[in-house]
Design an enzyme around this catalytic site. Sequence first.
Site, PDB file in Angstrom:
ATOM      1  N   ARG A  34      50.186  17.984 -43.589  1.00  0.00           N
ATOM      2  CA  ARG A  34      51.332  18.872 -43.821  1.00  0.00           C
ATOM      3  C   ARG A  34      50.953  20.122 -44.586  1.00  0.00           C
ATOM      4  NH1 ARG A  34      54.867  14.620 -46.847  1.00  0.00           N
ATOM      5  NH2 ARG A  34      52.741  14.357 -47.652  1.00  0.00           N
ATOM      6  N   VAL A  59      53.614  13.324 -39.825  1.00  0.00           N
ATOM      7  CA  VAL A  59      53.527  12.175 -38.907  1.00  0.00           C
ATOM      8  C   VAL A  59      54.848  11.406 -38.818  1.00  0.00           C
ATOM      9  CG1 VAL A  59      51.020  11.876 -39.144  1.00  0.00           C
ATOM     10  CG2 VAL A  59      52.563  10.584 -40.656  1.00  0.00           C
ATOM     11  N   TYR A 151      55.057  -1.022 -50.259  1.00  0.00           N
ATOM     12  CA  TYR A 151      53.747  -0.466 -49.882  1.00  0.00           C
ATOM     13  C   TYR A 151      52.895  -1.551 -49.214  1.00  0.00           C
ATOM     14  CZ  TYR A 151      49.094   1.512 -49.943  1.00  0.00           C
ATOM     15  OH  TYR A 151      47.842   1.945 -49.546  1.00  0.00           O
TER      16      TYR A 151
HETATM   17  P1  NDP Z   1      45.401  10.928 -50.594  1.00  0.00           P
HETATM   18  O1  NDP Z   1      46.705  11.038 -51.306  1.00  0.00           O
HETATM   19  O2  NDP Z   1      44.218  11.583 -51.181  1.00  0.00           O
HETATM   20  O3  NDP Z   1      45.573  11.426 -49.087  1.00  0.00           O
HETATM   21  C1  NDP Z   1      46.722  11.100 -48.327  1.00  0.00           C
HETATM   22  C2  NDP Z   1      46.734  11.949 -47.064  1.00  0.00           C
HETATM   23  O4  NDP Z   1      47.856  11.557 -46.257  1.00  0.00           O
HETATM   24  C3  NDP Z   1      46.876  13.434 -47.353  1.00  0.00           C
HETATM   25  O5  NDP Z   1      45.978  14.151 -46.531  1.00  0.00           O
HETATM   26  C4  NDP Z   1      48.311  13.751 -46.946  1.00  0.00           C
HETATM   27  O6  NDP Z   1      48.373  15.064 -46.421  1.00  0.00           O
HETATM   28  C5  NDP Z   1      48.516  12.739 -45.816  1.00  0.00           C
HETATM   29  N1  NDP Z   1      49.925  12.479 -45.557  1.00  0.00           N
HETATM   30  C6  NDP Z   1      50.819  11.847 -46.354  1.00  0.00           C
HETATM   31  N2  NDP Z   1      52.033  11.858 -45.795  1.00  0.00           N
HETATM   32  C7  NDP Z   1      51.909  12.507 -44.615  1.00  0.00           C
HETATM   33  C8  NDP Z   1      52.808  12.868 -43.586  1.00  0.00           C
HETATM   34  N3  NDP Z   1      54.102  12.539 -43.653  1.00  0.00           N
HETATM   35  N4  NDP Z   1      52.344  13.534 -42.505  1.00  0.00           N
HETATM   36  C9  NDP Z   1      51.042  13.881 -42.426  1.00  0.00           C
HETATM   37  N5  NDP Z   1      50.132  13.575 -43.368  1.00  0.00           N
HETATM   38  C10 NDP Z   1      50.579  12.907 -44.453  1.00  0.00           C
HETATM   39  O7  NDP Z   1      45.169   9.359 -50.456  1.00  0.00           O
HETATM   40  P2  NDP Z   1      43.991   8.506 -49.752  1.00  0.00           P
HETATM   41  O8  NDP Z   1      43.002   9.349 -49.090  1.00  0.00           O
HETATM   42  O9  NDP Z   1      43.551   7.536 -50.747  1.00  0.00           O
HETATM   43  O10 NDP Z   1      44.872   7.713 -48.685  1.00  0.00           O
HETATM   44  C11 NDP Z   1      44.606   7.682 -47.301  1.00  0.00           C
HETATM   45  C12 NDP Z   1      45.069   6.358 -46.737  1.00  0.00           C
HETATM   46  O11 NDP Z   1      44.339   5.309 -47.346  1.00  0.00           O
HETATM   47  C13 NDP Z   1      46.537   6.030 -46.969  1.00  0.00           C
HETATM   48  O12 NDP Z   1      47.050   5.434 -45.808  1.00  0.00           O
HETATM   49  C14 NDP Z   1      46.498   5.021 -48.121  1.00  0.00           C
HETATM   50  O13 NDP Z   1      47.601   4.162 -48.099  1.00  0.00           O
HETATM   51  C15 NDP Z   1      45.212   4.302 -47.788  1.00  0.00           C
HETATM   52  N6  NDP Z   1      44.569   3.580 -48.876  1.00  0.00           N
HETATM   53  C16 NDP Z   1      44.224   4.200 -50.049  1.00  0.00           C
HETATM   54  C17 NDP Z   1      43.575   3.493 -51.048  1.00  0.00           C
HETATM   55  C18 NDP Z   1      43.228   4.084 -52.362  1.00  0.00           C
HETATM   56  O14 NDP Z   1      43.080   3.338 -53.349  1.00  0.00           O
HETATM   57  N7  NDP Z   1      43.059   5.396 -52.462  1.00  0.00           N
HETATM   58  C19 NDP Z   1      43.185   2.090 -50.843  1.00  0.00           C
HETATM   59  C20 NDP Z   1      43.620   1.533 -49.589  1.00  0.00           C
HETATM   60  C21 NDP Z   1      44.247   2.270 -48.642  1.00  0.00           C
HETATM   61  P3  NDP Z   1      49.583  16.104 -46.625  1.00  0.00           P
HETATM   62  O15 NDP Z   1      50.224  15.805 -47.945  1.00  0.00           O
HETATM   63  O16 NDP Z   1      48.919  17.442 -46.566  1.00  0.00           O
HETATM   64  O17 NDP Z   1      50.465  15.868 -45.456  1.00  0.00           O
HETATM   65  C1  8X3 Z   2      45.594   1.081 -52.165  1.00  0.00           C
HETATM   66  C2  8X3 Z   2      45.072  -0.079 -52.935  1.00  0.00           C
HETATM   67  O1  8X3 Z   2      45.642  -1.798 -54.718  1.00  0.00           O
HETATM   68  O2  8X3 Z   2      46.509   0.446 -55.028  1.00  0.00           O
HETATM   69  O3  8X3 Z   2      46.095   0.674 -50.937  1.00  0.00           O
HETATM   70  O4  8X3 Z   2      47.451  -0.989 -53.370  1.00  0.00           O
HETATM   71  S1  8X3 Z   2      46.237  -0.629 -54.041  1.00  0.00           S
END
Ligand code: NDP
Ligand code: 8X3
Length: 254
Positions: A34, A59, A151
């Site tokens: 976004r 998305v 979540y």
């Molecule tokens: P970040 O917050 O660094 O990145 C999240 C990304 O998702 C951003 O690029 C954001 O882009 C995008 N995003 C969020 N909402 C939307 C939307 N509505 N449309 C399009 N893009 C969207 O977090 P992470 O990189 O850590 O997270 C990535 C994935 O990994 C997620 O699904 C998260 O649940 C998962 N995850 C993360 C963990 C962690 O501990 N970090 C562990 C396990 C899973 P923008 O805002 O520009 O749209």
């Molecule tokens: C991200 C890992 O433990 O914060 O999905 O839920 S946790």
Amino acid sequence: MKKTIVITGATSGFGQAIARRFCADGWSLILVGRRQERLEELSRELGRQEDILSLNLDVRDRAQVFEAFEQLPEAFAKVDVLVNNAGLALGLEPSWATDIEDWETMIDTNIKGVTYCTRALLPIMVENNSGMIVNIGSTAGSWPYAGGNVYGGTKAFVQQFSRNLRCDLLGKNIRVTNLEPGMAETEFSKTRFKGDAEKAGKVYAGAKPLTANDIAEAVHWVVHLPPHVNVNSMELMSIDQTWSPLAVNRNNQS
Ligand code: NDP
Ligand code: 8X3
């Protein structure tokens, strides 16, 4: 011919690192997010402008997703890999005290967003009888924790959706992986705690969490396995994270 990878959530964290990893290997990239300025910044950093298509979209917006993916320019139209990475956690409150809007946002992004992108791009892969979907699930989809309520529920959906996709795709050369990271330091916690950097920092304090590059490396590995090898799921944790014993209430007054 260059291969093409679609990465949702490419403006930060895992998505950004995955973009860098695959760009270094000469892939064409379709970057989704976004924040337009972040998409532009990343595209500039990566160079190779002719091999990068930025899609500034949400998305959660079904019409936007389908319109964008149904009208891909020819050079990007043969999508080889979709990484459903865009997602977020909001809040850590108990279920009776959460903001219902936060629940809806997580459901709309982590569940509906994943289904829209998948449904919009899968026909291309089926037509080519070739492709791969890497879903970014979470340890939270398997292991419950207090405050994980919706979540964790959304990531459990991603886990079962990934498995069910595999069943639908039997007989086709299309792989599906659910990658399930644990604690990783990105903007994830800052988003979860609505910009409270101090609270976010405490999540990682004293530990060596996973990094976005670790996840990019794992995605790169599952994608580059021989095409007959399907990693159904892959759980990764930092060395500093494990499970806890089951919780017991020691204050039973009844
Ligand atoms: P970040 O917050 O660094 O990145 C999240 C990304 O998702 C951003 O690029 C954001 O882009 C995008 N995003 C969020 N909402 C939307 C939307 N509505 N449309 C399009 N893009 C969207 O977090 P992470 O990189 O850590 O997270 C990535 C994935 O990994 C997620 O699904 C998260 O649940 C998962 N995850 C993360 C963990 C962690 O501990 N970090 C562990 C396990 C899973 P923008 O805002 O520009 O749209
Ligand atoms: C991200 C890992 O433990 O914060 O999905 O839920 S946790």
